[in-house]
Write an enzyme that holds these catalytic residues in place. Structure first.
Site, PDB file in Angstrom:
ATOM      1  N   HIS A  78       0.846  -1.196   0.000  1.00  0.00           N
ATOM      2  CA  HIS A  78       0.000   0.000   0.000  1.00  0.00           C
ATOM      3  C   HIS A  78       0.876   1.239   0.000  1.00  0.00           C
ATOM      4  CE1 HIS A  78      -3.948  -1.938   1.707  1.00  0.00           C
ATOM      5  NE2 HIS A  78      -3.527  -2.493   0.594  1.00  0.00           N
ATOM      6  N   TYR A 207      -9.237   5.566   6.963  1.00  0.00           N
ATOM      7  CA  TYR A 207      -9.404   5.959   8.361  1.00  0.00           C
ATOM      8  C   TYR A 207     -10.426   7.093   8.353  1.00  0.00           C
ATOM      9  CZ  TYR A 207      -5.193   3.333   9.733  1.00  0.00           C
ATOM     10  OH  TYR A 207      -4.278   2.354   9.986  1.00  0.00           O
ATOM     11  N   PRO A 299      -4.648   0.399  18.504  1.00  0.00           N
ATOM     12  CA  PRO A 299      -4.437  -0.125  17.149  1.00  0.00           C
ATOM     13  C   PRO A 299      -4.460   0.921  16.029  1.00  0.00           C
ATOM     14  CG  PRO A 299      -6.635  -0.668  17.946  1.00  0.00           C
ATOM     15  CD  PRO A 299      -5.919  -0.051  19.084  1.00  0.00           C
ATOM     16  N   LYS A 303       0.917  -0.094  14.958  1.00  0.00           N
ATOM     17  CA  LYS A 303       2.323  -0.163  15.347  1.00  0.00           C
ATOM     18  C   LYS A 303       2.717  -1.383  16.200  1.00  0.00           C
ATOM     19  CE  LYS A 303       4.243   3.557  13.599  1.00  0.00           C
ATOM     20  NZ  LYS A 303       4.025   3.076  12.228  1.00  0.00           N
ATOM     21  N   TYR A 391       3.663   6.700   9.899  1.00  0.00           N
ATOM     22  CA  TYR A 391       2.895   5.506   9.517  1.00  0.00           C
ATOM     23  C   TYR A 391       3.773   4.453   8.855  1.00  0.00           C
ATOM     24  CZ  TYR A 391      -1.310   2.870   8.367  1.00  0.00           C
ATOM     25  OH  TYR A 391      -2.280   1.895   8.310  1.00  0.00           O
TER      26      TYR A 391
HETATM   27  C1  PHB Z   1      -6.106  -4.382  10.397  1.00  0.00           C
HETATM   28  O1  PHB Z   1      -6.137  -4.611   9.179  1.00  0.00           O
HETATM   29  O2  PHB Z   1      -6.469  -5.236  11.217  1.00  0.00           O
HETATM   30  C2  PHB Z   1      -5.646  -3.056  10.882  1.00  0.00           C
HETATM   31  C3  PHB Z   1      -5.061  -2.176   9.987  1.00  0.00           C
HETATM   32  C4  PHB Z   1      -4.634  -0.921  10.428  1.00  0.00           C
HETATM   33  C5  PHB Z   1      -4.808  -0.551  11.746  1.00  0.00           C
HETATM   34  C6  PHB Z   1      -5.378  -1.435  12.654  1.00  0.00           C
HETATM   35  C7  PHB Z   1      -5.803  -2.679  12.214  1.00  0.00           C
HETATM   36  O3  PHB Z   1      -4.425   0.686  12.154  1.00  0.00           O
END
Ligand code: PHB
Length: 397
Positions: A78, A207, A299, A303, A391
């Site tokens: 990504h 997000y 989450p 990280k 990130y």
């Molecule tokens: C996930 O795909 O489970 C996932 C991805 C990004 C995050 C948290 C969880 O910030």
């Protein structure tokens, strides 16, 4: 009581999650012996659904240390994420901003690759053990006791103990309370997570901030998707029908651009706790803590696994130095060096969380200020770059 069966190794590792297995793998590459013990069965770890984003440095570590190329072959690269607010998407282009990318490759797959690599290389990993204990870490005779899956009581005589035994760590509790600082932050919400059998709704992660709260649109494969929405910590998965879940998720991403999620059967639902924690120091005598045993991040910043792998990179360098020339300098510096990245990641995860979540008691002022923060960020190349650096992962210290 019958005599324990004695095992001898250089590094005794408690916990065979990705952190413990990665250290064992790296040590083997440097000719250093280890034994890993784990309470859960291999199957249980393989079936636990965890997060899915790897920083480029984590991918490099898996590939270059010879664990597996599967992340490259089967994961998804990504080159950005979307921040969505006021019903509009804003892409943060990692490749353009910092020349880096991340990989969508679930932690479960990282575990499978590491477990297979340890099998391939003849590693000693013992799953399904019980009655684990650790003694002698403040002296010169560290030992790990456990009962094997075969019912035999063992004792490992080792030079160092690594506590990689997860957020409910038994090892951490061996650091006396007066010696250990527990840095906590609780958040007044949780995440409701689902797995759904549906096509991808977007090529990259979204997000989203909405008046109804945060939502994250993530993926697993072409046919399985992972999504989350902010909820009250007391929420019960059984109170959420499939229709109610989709209505909530759709409402949180809806906007004038007409964006809609592709729906499908929900195959898993879970309410995930949300908190920040750092144990300081990460060392006590001959014991070193790593991964979730030493720290938990919310989450939002993706990280957790990346931090655990970084701890192991630092620890591996320090142990290699010790076995090469007897110097304890890098071992003495482990805690401080690892904590540098831990605290940066704590800040990053906190920032992503407060940027995008609804605080339960937020006033109209708070809500407008949060939107202005998002506007400022996406309309500034410097702001976007700051986010992209965090990130994708900062350079190694
Ligand atoms: C996930 O795909 O489970 C996932 C991805 C990004 C995050 C948290 C969880 O910030």
């Amino acid at each position: 009581m019958a005599q324990r069966e004695l095992l001898k190794t250089q590094v005794g590792i408690v916990g065979a999650g990705p952190a413990g297995l990665m250290l064992s793998h790296l040590l083997a590459q440097s000719g250093i012996d280890s034994i890993v013990i784990e309470k859960r069965s291999r199957r249980e770890i393989e079936e636990t659904i965890r997060a899915g984003i790897l920083e480029h440095g984590s991918v490099k570590m898996l590939v270059e240390s010879g664990v597996s190329n599967r992340v490259i072959d089967e994961g998804y690269e990504h080159e950005g994420i979307e921040l969505r607010f006021n019903g509009e998407g804003h892409r943060i282009d990692f490749r353009d901003l910092v020349g880096e990318s991340v990989w969508l490759y679930p932690q479960t797959e990282v575990f499978k690759d590491l477990a297979a690599a340890r099998d391939r290389d003849g590693g000693d990993v013992r799953y399904s053990v019980s009655e684990t204990g650790v003694t002698g870490i403040t002296g010169d005779d560290p030992r790990i006791q456990f009962t094997g899956e075969d019912g035999v009581e063992y004792e490992i005589d080792c030079d160092f103990v690594i506590g990689a035994d997860g957020s409910r760590s038994m090892c951490r509790k061996l650091i006396p309370e007066g010696t250990r600082a527990d840095n906590f932050r609780e958040y007044p919400f949780a995440w409701f997570g689902i797995l759904a059998e549906a096509p991808m709704s977007a090529p990259e992660l979204i997000y989203a901030r909405s008046e109804r709260g945060f939502a994250l649109i993530s993926q697993r494969t072409e046919t399985v998707q992972r999504m989350y929405f902010q909820c009250d910590p007391t929420e019960k998965p059984e109170d959420w029908s499939e229709a109610r879940i989709w209505d909530e998720l759709q409402a949180r991403v809806a906007g004038p651009d007409g964006f809609e999620l592709k729906e499908g059967p929900v195959t898993d639902k879970i309410v995930l706790p949300f908190r920040s924690y750092v144990c300081e120091p990460m060392r006590y005598g001959k014991m070193f803590l790593a991964g979730d045993a030493a720290h938990t991040v919310p989450p939002t910043g993706a990280k957790g696994l990346n931090l655990a792998l970084n701890d192991m990179r630092v620890l591996h360098t320090a142990l290699t130095e010790f076995y090469a020339n007897g110097s304890e300098k890098l071992l003495d510096g482990y805690s401080e060096r690892a904590l540098g990245r831990v605290w940066k990641s704590q800040h990053f995860s906190y920032m992503m969380t407060t940027l995008l979540h609804n605080m339960p008691q937020a006033s109209a002022f708070d809500s407008r200020r949060q939107l202005a923060e998002l506007e400022t960020l996406v309309s500034s190349r410097a702001g976007q770059t700051y986010l992209a650096e965090g990130y994708t992962g900062w350079p190694n210290a």
